[in-house]
Design a protein around this motif. Structure first.
Motif, PDB file in Angstrom:
ATOM      1  N   MET A  46      -1.052  38.924  -6.420  1.00 48.15           N
ATOM      2  CA  MET A  46      -2.179  38.054  -6.104  1.00 48.15           C
ATOM      3  C   MET A  46      -1.906  37.254  -4.832  1.00 48.15           C
ATOM      4  SD  MET A  46      -4.190  38.868  -8.374  1.00 48.15           S
ATOM      5  CE  MET A  46      -5.531  37.759  -8.032  1.00 48.15           C
ATOM      6  N   ILE A  47      -0.667  36.781  -4.667  1.00 44.96           N
ATOM      7  CA  ILE A  47      -0.340  35.995  -3.472  1.00 44.96           C
ATOM      8  C   ILE A  47      -0.489  36.858  -2.226  1.00 44.96           C
ATOM      9  CG2 ILE A  47       1.496  34.730  -2.312  1.00 44.96           C
ATOM     10  CD1 ILE A  47       2.554  34.052  -5.119  1.00 44.96           C
ATOM     11  N   LEU A  48       0.009  38.079  -2.336  1.00 41.76           N
ATOM     12  CA  LEU A  48      -0.111  38.988  -1.200  1.00 41.76           C
ATOM     13  C   LEU A  48      -1.576  39.237  -0.884  1.00 41.76           C
ATOM     14  CD1 LEU A  48       1.339  40.844   0.756  1.00 41.76           C
ATOM     15  CD2 LEU A  48       1.229  42.623  -0.944  1.00 41.76           C
ATOM     16  N   GLY A  49      -2.385  39.403  -1.946  1.00 41.89           N
ATOM     17  CA  GLY A  49      -3.810  39.631  -1.718  1.00 41.89           C
ATOM     18  C   GLY A  49      -4.478  38.425  -1.087  1.00 41.89           C
ATOM     19  N   SER A  50      -4.022  37.217  -1.454  1.00 45.39           N
ATOM     20  CA  SER A  50      -4.690  36.021  -0.941  1.00 45.39           C
ATOM     21  C   SER A  50      -4.347  35.774   0.518  1.00 45.39           C
ATOM     22  CB  SER A  50      -4.301  34.809  -1.774  1.00 45.39           C
ATOM     23  OG  SER A  50      -2.991  34.414  -1.472  1.00 45.39           O
ATOM     24  N   ILE A  51      -3.215  36.318   0.979  1.00 41.08           N
ATOM     25  CA  ILE A  51      -2.880  36.129   2.401  1.00 41.08           C
ATOM     26  C   ILE A  51      -3.769  37.009   3.273  1.00 41.08           C
ATOM     27  CG2 ILE A  51      -1.028  36.411   4.080  1.00 41.08           C
ATOM     28  CD1 ILE A  51       0.919  35.605   2.023  1.00 41.08           C
ATOM     29  N   ASP A  52      -4.258  38.093   2.719  1.00 40.77           N
ATOM     30  CA  ASP A  52      -5.186  38.989   3.418  1.00 40.77           C
ATOM     31  C   ASP A  52      -4.595  39.532   4.714  1.00 40.77           C
ATOM     32  OD1 ASP A  52      -7.360  40.415   4.211  1.00 40.77           O
ATOM     33  OD2 ASP A  52      -8.361  38.707   5.125  1.00 40.77           O
ATOM     34  N   ILE A  53      -3.711  40.469   4.586  1.00 39.10           N
ATOM     35  CA  ILE A  53      -3.086  41.050   5.772  1.00 39.10           C
ATOM     36  C   ILE A  53      -3.748  42.374   6.100  1.00 39.10           C
ATOM     37  CG2 ILE A  53      -0.867  39.971   5.552  1.00 39.10           C
ATOM     38  CD1 ILE A  53       0.006  42.647   4.199  1.00 39.10           C
ATOM     39  N   VAL A  54      -3.625  42.749   7.358  1.00 43.30           N
ATOM     40  CA  VAL A  54      -4.001  44.097   7.778  1.00 43.30           C
ATOM     41  C   VAL A  54      -2.782  44.666   8.481  1.00 43.30           C
ATOM     42  CG1 VAL A  54      -5.365  45.368   9.427  1.00 43.30           C
ATOM     43  CG2 VAL A  54      -6.455  43.800   7.913  1.00 43.30           C
ATOM     44  N   LEU A  55      -2.309  45.782   7.995  1.00 39.83           N
ATOM     45  CA  LEU A  55      -1.033  46.281   8.494  1.00 39.83           C
ATOM     46  C   LEU A  55      -1.118  46.711   9.948  1.00 39.83           C
ATOM     47  CD1 LEU A  55       1.678  46.513   7.114  1.00 39.83           C
ATOM     48  CD2 LEU A  55      -0.140  46.051   5.566  1.00 39.83           C
ATOM     49  N   GLY A  56      -2.303  47.083  10.408  1.00 36.27           N
ATOM     50  CA  GLY A  56      -2.436  47.465  11.811  1.00 36.27           C
ATOM     51  C   GLY A  56      -2.062  46.324  12.727  1.00 36.27           C
ATOM     52  N   GLU A  57      -2.306  45.116  12.265  1.00 36.37           N
ATOM     53  CA  GLU A  57      -2.009  43.950  13.072  1.00 36.37           C
ATOM     54  C   GLU A  57      -0.580  43.469  12.840  1.00 36.37           C
ATOM     55  OE1 GLU A  57      -4.365  40.659  12.130  1.00 36.37           O
ATOM     56  OE2 GLU A  57      -4.575  39.998  14.191  1.00 36.37           O
ATOM     57  N   VAL A  58      -0.076  43.684  11.661  1.00 36.42           N
ATOM     58  CA  VAL A  58       1.288  43.274  11.380  1.00 36.42           C
ATOM     59  C   VAL A  58       2.254  44.100  12.218  1.00 36.42           C
ATOM     60  CG1 VAL A  58       3.063  43.160   9.618  1.00 36.42           C
ATOM     61  CG2 VAL A  58       0.746  42.547   9.051  1.00 36.42           C
ATOM     62  N   ASP A  59       2.011  45.406  12.231  1.00 37.96           N
ATOM     63  CA  ASP A  59       2.970  46.278  12.896  1.00 37.96           C
ATOM     64  C   ASP A  59       2.595  46.597  14.328  1.00 37.96           C
ATOM     65  OD1 ASP A  59       4.189  46.355  10.524  1.00 37.96           O
ATOM     66  OD2 ASP A  59       3.314  48.232   9.888  1.00 37.96           O
ATOM     67  N   ARG A  60       1.324  46.472  14.620  1.00 37.11           N
ATOM     68  CA  ARG A  60       0.779  46.803  15.934  1.00 37.11           C
ATOM     69  C   ARG A  60       1.248  48.172  16.403  1.00 37.11           C
ATOM     70  NH1 ARG A  60       3.037  41.883  18.084  1.00 37.11           N
ATOM     71  NH2 ARG A  60       3.932  42.085  16.070  1.00 37.11           N
TER      72      ARG A  60
END
Lengths: 355, 383, 158, 186
Positions: free
Chosen positions: B369-383
């Motif tokens: 749930m915590i991971l979901g609440s941070i709302d990440i997009v891996l394209g931006e995390v890893d670029r």
């Protein structure tokens, strides 16, 4: 029981002059029913979820996709059957059979009609409860033998969940036994004959004073419904196979037909639970309108209609609610359901004592 | 029976073995290809080590080998859920280096599309967060609405997901004739669905139980970890670049910065981070409505530019409020037509780094749930 | 607070460690800093009452042909002003003090700069590759980087 | 299926009983496809949109499974990097036969926009796993993915189950003879 009911078994035995044929027919009928029901339920699950979510669901297999489950069974039959290298092979291969056997064995005492119950034993309720608990062992075997951490976590969660929810369920069942004064499912059904206000959810047959006990019986019915949802691992209690956390729970490593067995067992358990709710609280095979549309054949109709309604309720809940967390799940059971069940038990006991 | 054996142990001697669990890269709720190495004590999370880079697509290397306009498609693919918002800081940065001003109409269209994309992004965020909690149906309701927003984007730019619409010095095309009616209709529609979602998911008792008081992120920790966007605002920090460092024409609109108030739990828990997104959808609707009223109908959508864009030597850090937080581009020009360096400050990259800090001591189900609440997009995390 | 004031104040405090302030609009002005006293300067910038740069927006590595550079973009939540710090180190000895203890967000940023440029941050608690695989060779964003032919038996070029 | 193969031999290829059986088995395989639920990059968002109400992937009988053991085919939706390539391979190997792969989007087909300077991008997922259907586009429209799904179903419907090797060999020889004819004509 006073009068002797001519059951399907007796009738067949008389007709064919052979016990063996009668036994086989009586044993195979539930199996056929189970398979057909599972196909219908799987289709129902797909179509009801699609309806709730503004979709169409399977459309390309037969007209409106109604033979989709058949295609699924055909496919699952020919899938490769994988046993992972590090798994404990005996237990791994045994678990799905145990699960399926337990679910199928539960059908033995389900009274489909006043004249048809595969095995009309006196301790039917007790038996069904004992057999239902066998599923736990199947889950633990499957989860532990897979040698997968997700499976193990799922199995452990499942065990704690099923064991804790059996207590409120058992107390509620005990209360019904007190009301009906019997553990034979047929007798419990008989007690509720007549109009629908004789059902146990409305306090069972009795005078107008039963209005005092109706709140308790309704609460008991809800308690049993919730507890049974938990026992069959359906949402909102599907944490053992909660796909967002534990990939697929205890059956992560299963493929092909063995997975299909888990699948069938789950749907079979759903039906057993729905059937028990029907029998214990909604009159089983009794017609809701007195003698209108009642009889051995109408009994089957009423029983299946009522049971399917509760199967539908389970599917409906699944596609509506989020799922609980494992500790909240335990909290619900131990902090709320067990005490409420005890209160209901005492109230009904006192009522039975004085009336 | 022999004599009773004396049992002598203390609770502290009952050691349990800790389990190391690999979550991902293929896992239904890591929102892509994130891998978390989780140490579990029973079901309690004692350590989380994120391993990222499974989607490292060499964005910065490509930028060095492309001309300035050619970088825009790659910028789109950074945070692929809200491409319009990604393009905005990049083109603003290049325009600032070139020293040009874009026409009035362009600014309005940019704001409208950015806010519309913000709505689409938040809808996905809430939907997948619900999915993590096991609620599948709200997910589909939100996706149904998002599809209508995408139709408008498609009419304008030709792309459903990656648009390449904001160009240096203007837009790729003018908007379609029914632009205003379309947007008014979609704003109405979004508001209706929002009500439905509030009933179905956000104020559902089970959902509140799952998310309230979970993954609490205090404001000072949020600042120190560089969190921005709904993650920081959920902690009660009114940090919004649209207000704090107004860019484009955001100073002309009246809107509120939504912060978490601890309505059902503690300030900064998962529920707060999510409700901030929910209310931001409404604020975005307000901005869009105001922009539609003020927007001039006539006007050019392209500033006159030389064929080859060559910004003067220099460097710039151009930032804007992405739906996920502060998205910045550090652009270094060496006077040629290709940038010397473009560094993208991935919002999700920074926001994700706070995960090990706030997920210790919660249950494994809470970690999801915590991971979901941070709302990440891996394209931006890893670029 | 504008850049000139910040520069003057830093110069007053740290003397030679502050090299210069460059302003050439429309570029962002930046302050060139010596790497030796970087940690003290950053701590001062974060905690000094009228600056309070408590938010590290961005940290990026740079390849400046002969040298490597590290750029810090700071922001203050309270005063809403920004400042850019720049550090230059040689490619042979790319050691920069880590600011991870000052802003926790620098942890991953520094790992990324190490991964892509090979800048070594002294005092970082866990300086390993972050984006590329742990057994990757070379620093991809350096201008002289050559794409490897093969990785684990898989052909890399098209 | 040793016994079935033996039975099949005299009626090679189109025996009435086994031919029909083959049709039924292929029908089951093609109509009930469970896919592995995982996404890689931008295409995964379009893939999610395909699952959602507008496009409704379940119409084709495609149900998401989270465990690779129970999945029939997987959709490689997005850029595969060097770090991810080995995981994709593992996932493919974990799936139970019969298994199929749809490569969705330019990145999975050939590296897409990252083909030239992407030092860390795998230029085409077919370098690590066999692919059955390629869907072009960056990202492909949902309709394109559905078309790919129909192509996959058609392919499954026409595949050989019994006497597979013999029929494959014959097809190969036939192709060879055709190419020989073409060569001799040239």
């Amino acid at each position: 029981m006073g009068q002797h009911i001519i059951t399907l078994y007796d009738w067949l035995a008389k007709l064919s002059n052979s016990d063996l044929i009668a036994v086989i027919v009586v044993a195979v009928l539930p199996l056929i029913f189970l398979v057909v029901y599972a196909l219908v339920a799987i289709l129902g699950e797909l179509k009801i979820s699609a309806f709730i979510q503004e979709r169409l669901g399977p459309m390309r297999t037969g007209p409106w996709g109604i033979i989709q489950p058949v295609a699924e069974v055909v496919k699952l039959l020919q899938k490769e059957d994988i046993t992972p290298e590090p798994a404990n092979k005996t237990l791994f291969n045994l678990a799905p059979f145990l699960m399926f056997t337990a679910a199928y064995a539960g059908f033995a005492v389900i009274p489909f009609s006043s004249h048809f119950v595969p095995a009309g034993i006196n301790l039917g309720l007790f038996y069904i409860f004992a057999i239902g608990s066998l599923a736990v062992i199947g889950i633990v075997m499957g989860g532990w033998a897979s040698n997968n951490k997700y499976s193990l976590l799922g199995a452990l969660r499942s065990v704690s969940q099923i064991v804790s929810y059996e207590i409120p369920a058992a107390i509620v069942i005990l209360t019904v036994v007190v009301l009906a004064n019997s553990m034979n499912l047929q007798v419990i059904n008989e007690k509720q004959s007549g109009w629908f206000w004789n059902w146990f959810v409305f306090g069972g047959p009795g005078s107008a004073w039963k209005i005092l006990v109706i709140p308790f019986t309704v609460v008991m019915m809800l308690l049993y419904l919730v507890a049974s949802l938990a026992e069959t691992n359906r949402t909102p209690f599907d944490i053992p196979e909660g796909e967002s956390e534990l990939v697929a729970g205890y059956h992560t490593e299963y493929s092909g037909m063995k997975f299909a067995m888990f699948f069938f067992a789950e749907y079979a358990n759903m039906f057993i639970v729905a059937a028990l709710v029907t029998i214990l609280f909604f009159g089983g095979w009794n017609s809701p309108f007195g003698s209108f549309m009642s009889g051995p054949f109408w009994g089957v109709f009423w029983f299946i209609i009522k049971s399917f309604f509760f199967v539908f309720v389970q599917i409906w809940l699944r596609w509506t609610l989020p799922r609980l967390r494992v500790d909240q799940l335990m909290g619900v059971s131990w902090k709320f359901m067990v005490p409420i069940a005890f209160v209901c038990f005492f109230a009904v006991g006192i009522w039975v004592m004085f009336m | 029976m022999g004599e009773l054996k004396k049992v002598d142990f203390e609770y502290s001697q009952l050691n349990s073995e800790r389990m190391r669990l690999n979550v991902g890269p293929q896992h239904p709720s890591t929102h892509g290809v994130l891998r978390l190495e989780v140490e579990l004590d029973g079901e309690i999370v004692t350590e989380v080590v994120p391993h990222i880079g499974y989607l490292h697509r060499c964005f910065e290397k490509h930028c060095e080998n492309m001309t300035y306009p050619q970088v825009i498609p790659y910028v789109d693919r950074m945070d692929y859920i809200c491409s319009m918002n990604n393009e905005l800081p990049y083109v603003m940065g290049v325009e600032k280096m070139l020293g040009i001003e874009v026409p009035e109409k362009v600014e309005y269209i940019r704001v409208i599309f950015s806010e519309l994309n913000r709505i689409a992004n938040h809808q996905i965020a809430i939907a997948t967060f619900g999915l993590d909690a096991g609620a599948f149906t709200p997910f589909l309701y939100l996706f149904r609405d998002r599809e209508f927003i995408l139709t408008i984007f498609e009419k304008a730019s030709g792309g459903r997901l990656l648009y390449n619409y904001f160009w240096v010095g203007g837009l790729a095309h003018d908007v379609h004739p029914t632009f205003k009616e379309d947007i008014r209709w979609i704003v109405k529609r979004v508001k209706e669905t929002n009500k439905e979602i509030a009933d179905l998911l956000l104020y559902n008792k089970i959902f509140i139980e799952r998310t309230a008081n979970v993954g609490i992120l205090p404001a000072d920790v949020a600042i120190n970890y560089g969190c921005s966007g709904p993650v920081a605002r959920g902690s009660g920090l009114p940090f919004d670049l649209r207000k704090d460092a107004p860019y484009s024409i955001y100073d002309r609109f009246d809107f509120n910065v939504v912060t978490g108030r601890g309505e059902v739990g503690t300030v900064g828990d998962c529920w707060d981070r999510n409700i901030v997104r929910f209310h931001e959808i409404e604020e975005s609707c307000r901005i869009i409505e105001q922009a539609l009223e003020q927007m001039p109908d006539e006007g050019d959508v392209r500033e006159k530019l030389p064929k080859k864009i060559r910004p003067p030597q220099g460097e710039i850090y151009s930032k804007a409020e992405n739906p996920k937080g502060e998205l910045g581009f550090y652009i270094v020009s060496n006077g040629k037509d290709k940038p010397e360096r473009v560094k993208g400050r991935g919002t999700s990259f920074v926001n994700l780094s706070v995960l090990p800090e706030i997920s210790k001591g919660y249950l494994f189900a809470d970690l999801i749930m915590i991971l979901g609440s941070i709302d990440i997009v891996l394209g931006e995390v890893d670029r | 607070m504008i850049e000139q004031e910040i520069y003057n104040k830093l110069k007053e405090h740290f003397g030679d460690a502050i090299v210069e302030l460059k302003e050439a609009p429309p570029s962002d002005p930046f302050i060139q800093v010596n790497p030796e006293r970087l940690q003290d300067i950053c701590l001062y910038l974060r905690d000094e009452g009228d600056m309070l740069f408590d938010y590290l927006s961005n940290l990026s590595g740079m390849d400046l042909a002969e040298n490597l550079g590290v750029v810090y973009h700071l922001y203050s939540m309270k005063y809403k002003h920004t400042i850019v710090l720049k550090v230059t180190v040689s490619k042979e000895n790319p050691n920069v003090p880590s600011v991870e203890r000052i802003w926790r967000t620098a942890d991953w940023h520094e790992r990324e700069a190490y991964d892509l440029f090979g800048v070594i941050f002294e005092g970082h608690h866990n300086l390993i590759r972050i984006l590329n695989p742990y057994d990757w060779e070379g620093y991809p964003l350096r201008k002289d980087y050559k794409t490897p032919e093969e990785y684990h038996g898989i052909k890399v070029p098209y | 299926m040793g016994l079935l193969n033996k039975l099949d031999d005299p009626y090679y290829g189109g025996g009435i009983i086994l031919g029909t059986l083959e049709d039924v088995l292929n029908w089951g395989r093609s109509k009930s496809d469970w896919y592995l639920q995982f996404g890689l990059a931008c295409c995964a968002i379009e893939f999610m949109a395909v699952n959602a109400s507008h496009f409704d992937f379940m119409r084709f009988g495609c149900i998401p499974r989270t465990s690779p053991r129970q999945a029939d085919f997987m959709i490689v939706s997005g850029t595969v990097t060097m770090k991810m390539a080995e995981r994709i391979k593992t996932l493919y190997e974990q799936m139970a036969e019969p298994r199929y792969v749809i490569s969705m989007g330019s990145c999975a087909n050939c590296g897409g926009p990252y083909w030239e300077h992407g030092y860390h991008v795998l230029k085409g997922v077919d370098r690590v796993i066999p692919v059955d259907v390629y869907v072009p586009g960056c990202p492909p429209r949902p309709e394109a993915l559905e078309e790919g799904m129909i192509k996959l179903q058609k392919m499954i419907n026409e595949q050989a189950i019994f006497n597979k090797r013999k029929r494959l060999r014959e097809a190969e020889e036939k192709e060879k003879s055709v190419s020989d004819v073409v060569l001799s004509q040239n």
